[in-house]
Design an enzyme around this catalytic site. Structure first.
Site, PDB file in Angstrom:
ATOM      1  N   HIS A 152      71.791  84.069   9.011  1.00  0.00           N
ATOM      2  CA  HIS A 152      70.436  84.200   9.115  1.00  0.00           C
ATOM      3  C   HIS A 152      69.424  83.497   8.150  1.00  0.00           C
ATOM      4  CE1 HIS A 152      72.066  87.806  11.161  1.00  0.00           C
ATOM      5  NE2 HIS A 152      71.803  87.048  12.186  1.00  0.00           N
TER       6      HIS A 152
ATOM      7  N   GLU B  68      66.166  85.854  10.622  1.00  0.00           N
ATOM      8  CA  GLU B  68      66.159  84.479  10.582  1.00  0.00           C
ATOM      9  C   GLU B  68      64.649  83.904  10.624  1.00  0.00           C
ATOM     10  OE1 GLU B  68      66.726  80.793  13.763  1.00  0.00           O
ATOM     11  OE2 GLU B  68      68.056  82.464  13.957  1.00  0.00           O
TER      12      GLU B  68
ATOM     13  N   SER C 164      70.357  89.054  18.524  1.00  0.00           N
ATOM     14  CA  SER C 164      69.313  88.307  19.309  1.00  0.00           C
ATOM     15  C   SER C 164      69.960  87.470  20.558  1.00  0.00           C
ATOM     16  CB  SER C 164      68.441  87.454  18.614  1.00  0.00           C
ATOM     17  OG  SER C 164      67.528  86.523  19.483  1.00  0.00           O
TER      18      SER C 164
ATOM     19  N   CYS D 117      69.896  76.345  18.928  1.00  0.00           N
ATOM     20  CA  CYS D 117      71.256  76.184  18.693  1.00  0.00           C
ATOM     21  C   CYS D 117      72.045  75.524  20.120  1.00  0.00           C
ATOM     22  CB  CYS D 117      72.101  77.281  18.001  1.00  0.00           C
ATOM     23  SG  CYS D 117      73.917  76.740  17.883  1.00  0.00           S
TER      24      CYS D 117
END
EC number: 1.17.7.4
Length: 274
Positions: A70, A122, A215, A186
């Site tokens: 992260h 992150e 997450s 992503c």
């Protein structure tokens, strides 16, 4: 009862890369959990002596420090590089991207909006690279009342839902003069979410496997729950309950990006015995 795995699930590129880096490093410490999966973290510590520290202030006699997937804050990275400790960067390249965008856009005079959870490591790392005004939001309503500059740049936490990101982007388009939108979600996250959704539409029961502090795993669970009421989030096969499968014909399975194949297989094997 038939068991079907989603067409896309489990370990993503960034996690596979980080696991390999940690295994090759050995005898090291990660700054925060390398990934959000307690079982895999335990395996790395047991087999490779890779321990987990909460922050750089806990570093003592370590020779090697691994930066988690992260990422960490810009300030922590700078402090770490001042020491004699060998720094091994396992930050996912897809996480490095929004860090770089935030830094560049803020240098060019843009306000920065990050779609994500302000408490997630992150997002904390990404936010630290912005030099001017930076806002972290999860809902459109959080943008109301903010007096932006003429120029705004939008990025996303890599594991959020695309649909929600677009809602934030659409709101900003109507309220600022210039908007730069960077889709930093992503591809693996998107593919896993689509696969889970398609399977949940057909399944009688859905099992989502992954860390409950992850997450992307939480997002998979929420998406699955929208289409299959009997959806469950578990970290290991020990959490499975026989009653979940009573009268069911199709059990769908998906897994978060930090969930290794060996955990998934244990869950499948246990369900087969139900």
């Amino acid at each position: 009862m038939k068991i079907e795995l989603a067409s896309s699930y489990g370990f993503c590129f960034g996690v596979k890369r980080a696991i390999k880096i940690a295994e090759n490093a050995g005898d090291a410490a990660t700054i925060g959990p390398l990934i959000h999966n307690n079982e895999e973290i335990s395996r790395l510590e047991k087999n490779y002596n890779v321990k987990t520290l909460e922050g750089i202030d806990e570093l003592k006699d370590e020779k090697k420090a691994i930066i988690r997937t992260h990422g960490i804050t810009k300030n922590d990275l700078a402090e770490l590089k001042k020491t004699d400790i060998k720094v091994i960067d396992a930050t996912c390249p897809f996480v490095t991207k929004p860090q770089q965008i935030c830094e560049k856009m803020s240098e060019e005079g843009y306000d920065v909006v990050i779609f994500g959870d302000m408490h997630h490591p992150e997002v904390k790392g990404v936010k630290s690279y912005a030099k001017g005004n930076v806002y972290v939001v999860l809902e459109e309503s959080e943008l109301e009342g903010i007096k932006f500059k003429q120029k705004v740049a939008l990025v996303s936490q890599t594991t959020r839902k695309v649909e929600k990101f677009m809602q934030i982007a659409n709101y900003l388009m109507l309220h600022v003069k210039e908007l730069r939108v960077f889709n930093t979600i992503c591809n693996a996250t998107f593919e896993n979410q689509e696969a889970a959704k398609n399977l949940a539409k057909r399944a009688d029961v859905m099992i989502i496997i992954g860390g409950k502090n992850s997450s992307n795993t939480k997002q998979l669970y929420l998406i699955s729950k929208n289409f299959c009421e009997d959806s469950y989030l578990i970290e290991s096969e020990e959490e499975l309950e026989r009653s979940w499968f009573d009268g069911k014909n199709l059990c769908g399975i998906s897994a978060g990006a930090s969930t290794p194949d060996w955990i998934i297989q244990k869950v499948v094997d246990r369900i087969k015995k139900v």
